[in-house]
Scaffold this active site. Structure first.
Site, short mmCIF file in Angstrom:
data_model
loop_
_atom_site.label_atom_id
_atom_site.label_comp_id
_atom_site.label_asym_id
_atom_site.label_seq_id
_atom_site.Cartn_x
_atom_site.Cartn_y
_atom_site.Cartn_z
N HIS A 269 -45.35 67.53 92.01
CA HIS A 269 -46.01 67.20 93.27
C HIS A 269 -47.16 68.18 93.54
CE1 HIS A 269 -45.90 65.74 97.56
NE2 HIS A 269 -46.40 66.94 97.77
N GLU A 270 -46.85 69.47 93.48
CA GLU A 270 -47.87 70.47 93.79
C GLU A 270 -48.96 70.47 92.72
OE1 GLU A 270 -47.79 71.38 96.67
OE2 GLU A 270 -45.68 71.03 97.17
N HIS A 273 -51.50 67.99 93.73
CA HIS A 273 -52.44 68.58 94.70
C HIS A 273 -53.45 69.49 93.98
CE1 HIS A 273 -50.76 67.22 98.47
NE2 HIS A 273 -49.58 67.77 98.27
N GLU A 299 -52.42 63.85 99.52
CA GLU A 299 -51.03 63.48 99.29
C GLU A 299 -50.91 62.35 98.27
OE1 GLU A 299 -48.77 65.37 100.53
OE2 GLU A 299 -46.88 64.27 100.33
#
Lengths: 500, 500
Positions: A269-270, A273, A299
């Site tokens: 997820h990160e 980003h 997101e």
């Protein structure tokens, strides 16, 4: 030196100070010794004050006007760096000047106090303890919204709040979208969970030493399309990603030695980003355009890598032998189909940050609807826990046992961040649309899990634009139609099919 | 708000930005991904520029004058925070205003280029490659010195250079001191090394995993008199210590898996620096007084903990069982006397940073004398390697085989840091005096290695004053006489006695 060069230089210095602040924030959450907290708050307050003073200076406004009225200053978005810079910054500058410094300082002070109270209130599950601070936050936020009376495009008290995180999206647009999402999701969640939600055996649960998790994740992130030597990954309590300058992305994750899924999917997820941050066109370096465009788009990238990539069959198939190697014994009995099912288990639950992909957006919807009731319907905050619990009953069929597992679970409202929550769901919606568009362009390469091709595609269609284009322009350029929940719902139907 | 409060607030903001810069510098040398270097340089340049502009503002000068001319503004050092702040800052401000921004920028640019060239020149042992950059550095440094014509207390071209690192010490004072040191040292080194210098067996050499070293060092540092939760220790290539704000000291060390002494003594050295930074009176928080007073005093603290404490018999006696526990087998055959001898081995060598305590200052003397020849005698830089090699022959009896092991070994001159080297020896001299004064006050507690008492004593006599008092005033208050090399020489004679 022309007006554009002077504007760019001055904005470049402000940008540099914002990157210093980003590093300080990263350090605070990953490295800082506990006793340094007070001094760190002071340093951050000064960096914010100096930046604000430098930015709201009247000379900046004068330079913006000069650039916009010069030949080419009204070029269409994406055609001229000077015109794009002046257009985007003019709006930032106008917004920044509307809020008096005293109100800004009071918002920062009140939310900082409320965040500290929240930690204790959550621990004790005592909503009453937080209530006066929430009331103060709402009161100050309403005063903040009042600063934007007559601001172009704002028609609703919630518009300026949403705009802080999702510029140029209106309350009505996001409401329409999220209502459509709710209507698709509620029956889908019912279907999935009535059928059990997936396997009861969970191979991600077990005994996974943090060092071995970290070594695996560093290998996995190094295979993502980052430029070499441009990122690092550290442990933290609440994972996040940040860019502290070109070529320097900081990813974080959390190691739970009894649950490998936590670090694995939060790191992906990160990383999503981080890829967005690192993919901005070098031409935009040291300008206010060198940032992702909105939290929704941001997101969308994290969700895309976390859910569409890392929970996909091709990715998990390639992961499985490495899991077996890193954690001897733990994944011997599992095949890739079972691993996929385990990675996509659906379960109605009370806590947003632990929610699976299918139920997650219902948590967001509840928060968004309550925010609208507060800022539109004037909901008395004393009734907030009751309103919260009612919606968990209606949408998720769950009884909230106490406020720690209910209205007190998230820090956002204590931190004064009203308008933030809907960007999480918007991100999921956009991820669905971008994945469908990437699939149309890349075909088998996407289906086979060719991460480099996906990285190139996202950099070209989304990342490189930074803030030059609006979210709508970016999505259009990526081949997406109008915002639509259909691709997301279709994707989630696939998850439900796995589970039933 | 009175002039003092306004001055303090404005200086507080500048101080905050300097702490942000300190964190960025720490991060650059411990954490930063390689690709972030260019952006980091830009961020640091902006932080330096903004701070300089904020500080040299004429209004700061006006506020200083108001504070100094107000009642009590001429109070004696240590009596009034307002008077001390105004007195110290007046000198800083006057100095900062004397140097034109263009020269300051050119010095930064030239030394940055020269440092990069130096890396390659050292690798190739090619002095000619660095020569034009050194010439440029010297030329710019002479222009810098010229800015201080008529500045109170400056009588020598080298005075403003020295003052940058050792404020208010003159060239003549340091020359007298270092000549006396040389006269004591040359025969002492001859005596020590003619007798072999100590045991040939070195128990610190062997196989010491970095993780085990790190665990040991964290335990050792946690026993030093730091406030709880106020420091961290990380690996780096060239160890240093820094404070990024009250309660937040960053120590670094270097792990050589074949030589435990490197990390052990460098960590104690940096901890000594860190204790000084963390011991400043909280009353001086966020003011320019909240820093150690001079590099000489700073180095006195690092040397004191590294050499007087960590290489002492009582400390090593307590360390030995823990070494045996952490590194099974490695220290079984050694007793504490042998460990003390090994920790204090004396050997003439070519490389300053690897030198032992006794020979170390000869390396500094050579550099100091050459700096004087450059800035006083007009030494042609083409002759620098020759002059260097002659002195290594005369003072250390060593032939320098090539410039990489000679004049190119240190980065300081490439970095434009002329005037820095003598503060290393000054630190050793002061450490000797402070140790003697502490011994007179603490008696058996010091001899027995009571670190908490030593910490309290140093905090009270040295650390807490920050920059309020001059080095001379601090030393007087600590019970030291005039600067003298005798306590250091006496201490070193003890080391030589161990070795022969």
């Amino acid at each position: 030196m022309g007006a554009f060069e002077e504007l760019r230089d001055r904005l470049g210095e402000i940008y540099d100070l914002s990157r210093a602040a980003a590093l300080l924030a990263w350090d605070e959450r990953t490295m800082m010794p506990a006793a340094g907290a007070e001094a760190r708050a002071e340093t951050q307050a000064t960096l914010a004050k100096v930046r604000h003073e430098m930015f709201t200076d009247g000379e900046i406004g004068g330079l913006i006007d000069q650039v916009r009225s010069a030949p080419g200053g009204d070029a269409a978005p994406g055609e001229s760096l000077a015109a794009d810079l002046a257009r985007v910054v003019a709006r930032d500058w106008e917004k920044a000047r509307r809020v008096p410094s005293e109100l800004r300082a009071e918002l920062a002070r009140a939310s900082s106090i409320a965040e500290n109270v929240w930690v204790e209130a959550k621990k004790r599950s005592d909503f009453g303890m937080l209530l006066p601070h929430l009331e103060r936050n709402v009161e100050l936020t309403l005063r903040y919204a009042d600063c934007f009376e007559g601001f172009p495009g704002f028609a609703h008290a919630y518009d300026p709040l949403l705009d802080e995180y999702e510029p140029e999206m209106t309350t009505e647009q996001i409401r329409t979208l999220l209502v459509a999402l709710r209507e698709g999701l509620v029956p889908l969640v019912r279907e999935a969970t009535e059928n059990g939600g997936g396997p009861s055996e969970d191979p991600f649960r077990g005994d996974f030493p943090a060092e071995a998790q970290a070594a695996l994740l560093k290998e996995l992130v190094s295979e993502l399309p980052f430029p070499e030597g441009s990122w690092r990954l550290d442990p933290t309590a609440h994972p996040f990603a940040t860019s502290v300058g070109r070529g320097d992305v900081r990813l974080t994750t959390r190691y739970d030695e009894s649950n490998l899924a936590i670090s694995l999917f939060s790191a992906m997820h990160e990383a999503g980003h981080g890829l967005y941050e690192s993919g901005v066109d070098p031409e935009l370096r040291r300008t206010p355009l060198a940032k992702p465009r909105s939290l929704g788009l941001h997101e969308s990238q994290s969700r895309l890598w976390e859910n569409w990539v890392a929970r996909s069959r091709p990715y998990l198939e390639r992961l499985l032998p490495r899991l077996r190697e890193r954690f001897p014994g733990a994944f011997e009995e599992v095949d890739s189909g079972e691993l996929e099912q385990a990675a996509n288990r659906i379960e109605r639950s009370l806590i947003r940050i632990e929610a699976d992909e299918v139920t997650y957006n219902l948590h967001i919807l509840i928060r968004f609807e309550l925010e609208l009731e507060i800022f539109e319907g004037g909901l008395n905050l004393t009734k907030l826990p009751e309103a919260w619990n009612e919606r968990y009953r209606a949408y998720l069929g769950l009884e909230v046992p106490d406020d720690a597992h209910g209205v007190l679970q998230d820090v956002h409202w204590a931190g004064g961040a009203f308008g933030y929550f809907p960007t999480y769901s918007l991100g999921n919606v956009i991820a669905g649309q971008l994945w469908a568009a990437a699939g149309a362009d890349l075909g088998a390469r996407l289906a086979d899990g060719d991460l480099a091709s996906l990285g190139d595609w996202l950099r070209d269609r989304v990342h490189r634009h930074g803030r030059r284009l609006s979210p709508a322009e970016i999505l259009e350029g990526a081949g997406c139609d109008e915002l639509s929940v259909d691709p997301l719902l279709q994707h989630l139907r696939g998850r439900v099919a796995l589970a039933v």
